[in-house]
Motif scaffolding. Structure first.
Motif, PDB file in Angstrom:
ATOM      1  N   ALA A  14      69.715  -3.683  37.939  1.00  0.00           N
ATOM      2  CA  ALA A  14      69.843  -3.025  39.100  1.00  0.00           C
ATOM      3  C   ALA A  14      68.561  -2.163  39.129  1.00  0.00           C
ATOM      4  N   ASN A  15      67.703  -1.865  38.201  1.00  0.00           N
ATOM      5  CA  ASN A  15      66.573  -1.152  38.487  1.00  0.00           C
ATOM      6  C   ASN A  15      65.482  -1.525  37.299  1.00  0.00           C
ATOM      7  N   ILE A  16      64.306  -0.858  37.288  1.00  0.00           N
ATOM      8  CA  ILE A  16      63.425  -1.356  36.378  1.00  0.00           C
ATOM      9  C   ILE A  16      63.700  -0.716  34.925  1.00  0.00           C
ATOM     10  N   GLU A  17      64.533   0.345  34.989  1.00  0.00           N
ATOM     11  CA  GLU A  17      64.832   1.150  33.760  1.00  0.00           C
ATOM     12  C   GLU A  17      66.001   0.242  32.874  1.00  0.00           C
ATOM     13  N   ARG A  18      66.980  -0.442  33.618  1.00  0.00           N
ATOM     14  CA  ARG A  18      67.978  -1.241  33.133  1.00  0.00           C
ATOM     15  C   ARG A  18      67.365  -2.440  32.568  1.00  0.00           C
ATOM     16  N   ILE A  19      66.258  -2.896  33.444  1.00  0.00           N
ATOM     17  CA  ILE A  19      65.543  -4.340  32.943  1.00  0.00           C
ATOM     18  C   ILE A  19      64.969  -4.180  31.622  1.00  0.00           C
ATOM     19  N   ARG A  20      64.408  -2.841  31.540  1.00  0.00           N
ATOM     20  CA  ARG A  20      63.793  -2.746  30.083  1.00  0.00           C
ATOM     21  C   ARG A  20      64.995  -2.686  29.185  1.00  0.00           C
ATOM     22  N   ASN A  21      66.176  -2.194  29.459  1.00  0.00           N
ATOM     23  CA  ASN A  21      67.085  -2.212  28.524  1.00  0.00           C
ATOM     24  C   ASN A  21      67.542  -3.724  28.211  1.00  0.00           C
ATOM     25  N   VAL A  22      67.579  -4.491  29.106  1.00  0.00           N
ATOM     26  CA  VAL A  22      67.799  -6.002  28.916  1.00  0.00           C
ATOM     27  C   VAL A  22      66.717  -6.561  28.082  1.00  0.00           C
ATOM     28  N   ALA A  23      65.579  -6.192  28.157  1.00  0.00           N
ATOM     29  CA  ALA A  23      64.242  -6.595  27.472  1.00  0.00           C
ATOM     30  C   ALA A  23      64.500  -6.118  26.116  1.00  0.00           C
ATOM     31  N   ARG A  24      65.130  -5.152  25.927  1.00  0.00           N
ATOM     32  CA  ARG A  24      65.405  -4.695  24.590  1.00  0.00           C
ATOM     33  C   ARG A  24      66.321  -5.572  23.766  1.00  0.00           C
ATOM     34  N   HIS A  25      67.377  -6.049  24.548  1.00  0.00           N
ATOM     35  CA  HIS A  25      68.345  -7.061  24.075  1.00  0.00           C
ATOM     36  C   HIS A  25      67.538  -8.383  23.600  1.00  0.00           C
ATOM     37  N   VAL A  26      66.623  -8.863  24.729  1.00  0.00           N
ATOM     38  CA  VAL A  26      65.902 -10.146  24.210  1.00  0.00           C
ATOM     39  C   VAL A  26      65.122  -9.829  23.168  1.00  0.00           C
ATOM     40  N   LYS A  27      64.269  -8.869  23.122  1.00  0.00           N
ATOM     41  CA  LYS A  27      63.446  -8.634  21.834  1.00  0.00           C
ATOM     42  C   LYS A  27      64.076  -8.523  20.727  1.00  0.00           C
ATOM     43  N   ARG A  28      65.221  -7.934  20.680  1.00  0.00           N
ATOM     44  CA  ARG A  28      66.025  -8.520  19.278  1.00  0.00           C
ATOM     45  C   ARG A  28      66.215  -9.597  18.802  1.00  0.00           C
ATOM     46  N   GLU A  29      66.474 -10.546  19.815  1.00  0.00           N
ATOM     47  CA  GLU A  29      66.964 -11.707  19.478  1.00  0.00           C
ATOM     48  C   GLU A  29      65.453 -12.614  19.005  1.00  0.00           C
ATOM     49  N   VAL A  30      64.584 -12.343  19.631  1.00  0.00           N
ATOM     50  CA  VAL A  30      63.190 -12.944  19.436  1.00  0.00           C
ATOM     51  C   VAL A  30      62.506 -12.557  18.109  1.00  0.00           C
ATOM     52  N   ASP A  31      62.998 -11.288  17.858  1.00  0.00           N
ATOM     53  CA  ASP A  31      62.270 -10.679  16.555  1.00  0.00           C
ATOM     54  C   ASP A  31      63.272 -11.046  15.439  1.00  0.00           C
ATOM     55  N   ALA A  32      64.507 -11.690  15.759  1.00  0.00           N
ATOM     56  CA  ALA A  32      65.215 -12.397  14.700  1.00  0.00           C
ATOM     57  C   ALA A  32      64.875 -13.807  14.642  1.00  0.00           C
ATOM     58  N   GLY A  33      63.863 -14.276  15.349  1.00  0.00           N
ATOM     59  CA  GLY A  33      63.373 -15.649  15.161  1.00  0.00           C
ATOM     60  C   GLY A  33      63.930 -16.608  15.864  1.00  0.00           C
ATOM     61  N   HIS A  34      64.831 -16.166  17.012  1.00  0.00           N
ATOM     62  CA  HIS A  34      65.353 -17.191  17.749  1.00  0.00           C
ATOM     63  C   HIS A  34      64.408 -17.432  18.969  1.00  0.00           C
ATOM     64  N   GLU A  35      64.996 -18.818  19.516  1.00  0.00           N
ATOM     65  CA  GLU A  35      64.344 -19.230  20.616  1.00  0.00           C
ATOM     66  C   GLU A  35      65.421 -18.742  21.852  1.00  0.00           C
ATOM     67  N   VAL A  36      64.648 -18.248  22.830  1.00  0.00           N
ATOM     68  CA  VAL A  36      65.589 -17.373  24.047  1.00  0.00           C
ATOM     69  C   VAL A  36      65.016 -17.999  25.445  1.00  0.00           C
ATOM     70  N   ALA A  37      66.089 -18.420  26.102  1.00  0.00           N
ATOM     71  CA  ALA A  37      66.085 -18.442  27.531  1.00  0.00           C
ATOM     72  C   ALA A  37      67.154 -17.436  28.094  1.00  0.00           C
ATOM     73  N   VAL A  38      66.524 -16.496  29.106  1.00  0.00           N
ATOM     74  CA  VAL A  38      67.268 -15.414  29.688  1.00  0.00           C
ATOM     75  C   VAL A  38      67.779 -16.108  30.981  1.00  0.00           C
ATOM     76  N   VAL A  39      68.952 -15.835  31.734  1.00  0.00           N
ATOM     77  CA  VAL A  39      69.082 -16.111  32.940  1.00  0.00           C
ATOM     78  C   VAL A  39      69.557 -14.890  33.678  1.00  0.00           C
TER      79      VAL A  39
END
Lengths: 416, 416
Positions: A14-39
């Motif tokens: 809903a705003n940039i702050e929340r998008i940053r939170n989403v990005a942290r979820h994505v980063k966690r999976e990337v750091d775990a070595g996963h290939e990630v597509a986000v929708v």
């Protein structure tokens, strides 16, 4: 290493702050070595504003233009999330529906995904690039933007997961999973660790509004393991729940269900109205003659019950419609009285459909009898019954909703 | 029957009511039997919001993602205008940059249009369909959305006009044409009926901010007759001005100028600062040595004057920079003092560049002398002079701006 699709709805971006939170979820999976597509969906409120503009421009508007306008919301969030991910040092890029491409049919405004060529995405994922995909949109055969209808981002996510052969499709939503029933009505409702596609399909269409029905259908057809989890989780918390997953519900093939229960959940649908037509001539084509005019009037008919004719001459037909369409449905049928030649028509507005759902009931006898007995013991009258292989639905007075749901929830051992 | 491009800026499409007004302008031309392509900007404020989100997401962001985000604004207005036109019974459809396609180079965020294949658009126009084109955007060689930089919709409009061989490109803006000078300073300023491309180019770059400079360059190169008119005109008023056009200014080839005047307009640029370097060694490469470091520091240098060296050994170089860059420019040059070996450096902040512009001065002697004499008579000291074929620019103290502009405006017979 797994290949994941992660889907985030409008409130999560809903705003940039929340998008940053989403990005942290994505980063966690990337750091775990996963290939990630986000929708991603559009920012909450954005789609409503765009739709309102289209309606203000013209009440009846070209669905192709509506699609061009409304799809812009996801274009914005996909670009913004890609920027935030890059800022965190993650290789990422946005993809619009027409770029991948996500090919749909030509039903602008409510298109169905026809085909996604995942090869290009897979290549990028293998190179370590996160794909940030605008949900809800595709490209129609006329080379114009199409949208999948409201809530379509869930379907986008599952379709992308199928196309890239993802190991799992994670749906981040505002609830932390699928429950045995609505916790607001039954405080003892439990979150299900796993639920079969077929069960979820019945639950979704019956009002457990966690996932769009079409996305569940697609997940079932393509065997996409779909995990529903809360977007309010701390992105950096250890993911140490069942199967190495955090709290949530995995929607999967029934083979994957660990402890197969007879009944998985109790669903209910309020805002239904019942209509019964008495003594319709019992001859071929009568059902078509009744429901054809309702379909022409765009009235959605849900539960339909027709019993064997006692005398072979006439029969009664009972069905439900959305309560908001009750008066209109009655009017349609009264206008057809001569043609349909029924003796009488009656109905009730304050009814609720309660359903017992469980893939296990296929191999267990007596589940239905147990249900009817349980309701009878509480003095609840059953107006109509329909069943499928994995579901028993009863229509009762809505005053008994809570009592019926709680009774059945206990009866089948679902209380937590 | 003519083929027209009509361009509307952000304030003209700021809400649905204004978009309806735009549609009435379009309908007038369609009803007159013309083939029409419309180019629209984003709703005013929309682009600023999108840019702000990108900056909030990351101060330094991927220009490709910025383009995907920011181009969405024009996507919205193109769809909405198409809907409103259809509602008025006009056959219309929206076109995104990637659909036409408008091919640009790869400079995301400030792309230049490389090529537009107009054949498909022309085919549709001939079928009587109005093309509503999202301005400001195109598709880069990487198959991703590109944007042309702020104000780029003017350039889109002219480029489309060239591609479809339009008879005219109408720019609807918040002023009703190009004036002989700024009417706020000279109440007797007149609107010009016609102005040559070359003149407009000098006027645009000198601060008569009616049209983006790049769009004028493109119009000149492709010979696109460009008509500047007010978007506040009553759309249904009869178009009965000069050449059957309403009040406005036609920017065209000099062959089309009817009454060729020696001087067309007086432009001025405030917010300039002057810097003079004294006794620089007069040898090859000295200009490069001075201006190279300024370019490296991203300081835009405008007027440059270097006279013949009186003694063949040293010379003086004078130039102007934006006033906001004055201190920084001085610092850059002082740091290079040893290298440049100049005797002294001096400057002035409160200066203004006043320019006399007219394609007719190419064939008229004495225009410059008239200018210098006129200013001298009013006691205005000229600090520096540069000239081109169609322009004389003088640098004077800014306190004399109004006096100088009014004096020259009268002197060349421009007073209305």
């Amino acid at each position: 290493m797994a290949r994941l699709v992660m889907k985030f709805g409008g409130t999560s971006v809903a705003n940039i702050e929340r998008i940053r939170n989403v990005a942290r979820h994505v980063k966690r999976e990337v750091d775990a070595g996963h290939e990630v597509a986000v929708v991603v969906s559009a920012m909450s409120g954005a789609t409503n504003q765009l739709v309102a503009w289209c309606r203000e421009a013209a009440p009846l508007h070209d669905a192709r233009e509506y699609d061009a306008v409304v799809a812009s919301g996801e274009q914005v969030t996909s670009g913004l999330l890609a920027i935030v991910l890059q800022e965190m040092g993650i290789n990422a890029r946005s993809w619009q529906g027409w770029q991948i491409p996500i090919r749909t049919d030509g039903s602008h405004g409510a298109a169905r995904i026809a085909d996604i060529d995942g090869s290009f995405l897979i290549e990028r994922l293998k190179q370590g690039q996160v794909a940030v995909i605008a949900g809800f949109q595709g490209i129609a055969p006329d080379n114009r933007i199409s949208t999948l209808g409201r809530g379509g981002s869930d379907t986008s996510a599952v379709a992308v997961a199928a196309a890239i052969q993802a190991d799992r499709c994670d749906i981040y939503t505002d609830v932390d999973g699928v429950y045995t029933t609505d916790p607001r009505i039954v405080p003892k409702a439990r979150r299900l660790d796993r639920v079969a596609f077929e069960e979820m399909l019945e639950m979704a269409s019956l009002g457990a509004k966690v996932l769009q029905v079409r996305s569940v259908e697609m997940a079932m057809v393509h065997g996409v393991r779909t995990f529903v989890r809360s977007s309010f989780d701390d992105p950096d918390a250890p993911q140490t729940g069942k199967d190495g997953l955090p709290p949530g519900t995995l929607i999967c093939d029934e083979d994957e269900l660990v402890e197969q229960q007879v009944v998985t959940g109790i669903a209910f649908a309020k805002d239904e109205a019942q209509i019964s037509i008495r003594n319709v001539p019992d001859k071929p084509g009568v059902a078509g003659a009744v429901f054809g005019p309702l379909a022409d009037a765009n009235i959605n008919v849900d539960m339909i019950v027709q019993n064997i004719s006692p005398d072979g001459k006439t029969t009664d037909i009972t069905f439900t419609v959305p309560e908001s369409e009750y008066e209109r449905a009655l009017k349609v049928l009264e206008d057809k009285r001569t043609e349909l030649a029924y003796a009488g028509i009656e109905g009730a507005r304050d009814v609720v459909k309660v359903s017992v759902i469980g893939i296990g009931m296929r191999s267990h006898a007596g589940v239905a009898a147990q249900c009817f007995r349980g309701l009878a013991e509480k003095g609840i009258n059953i107006r109509a019954i329909t069943t499928s292989e994995i579901k028993i639905s009863v229509l009762i007075d809505s005053a008994y909703t809570e009592l019926a749901v709680r009774t059945l929830h206990s009866l089948y051992g679902l209380d937590g």
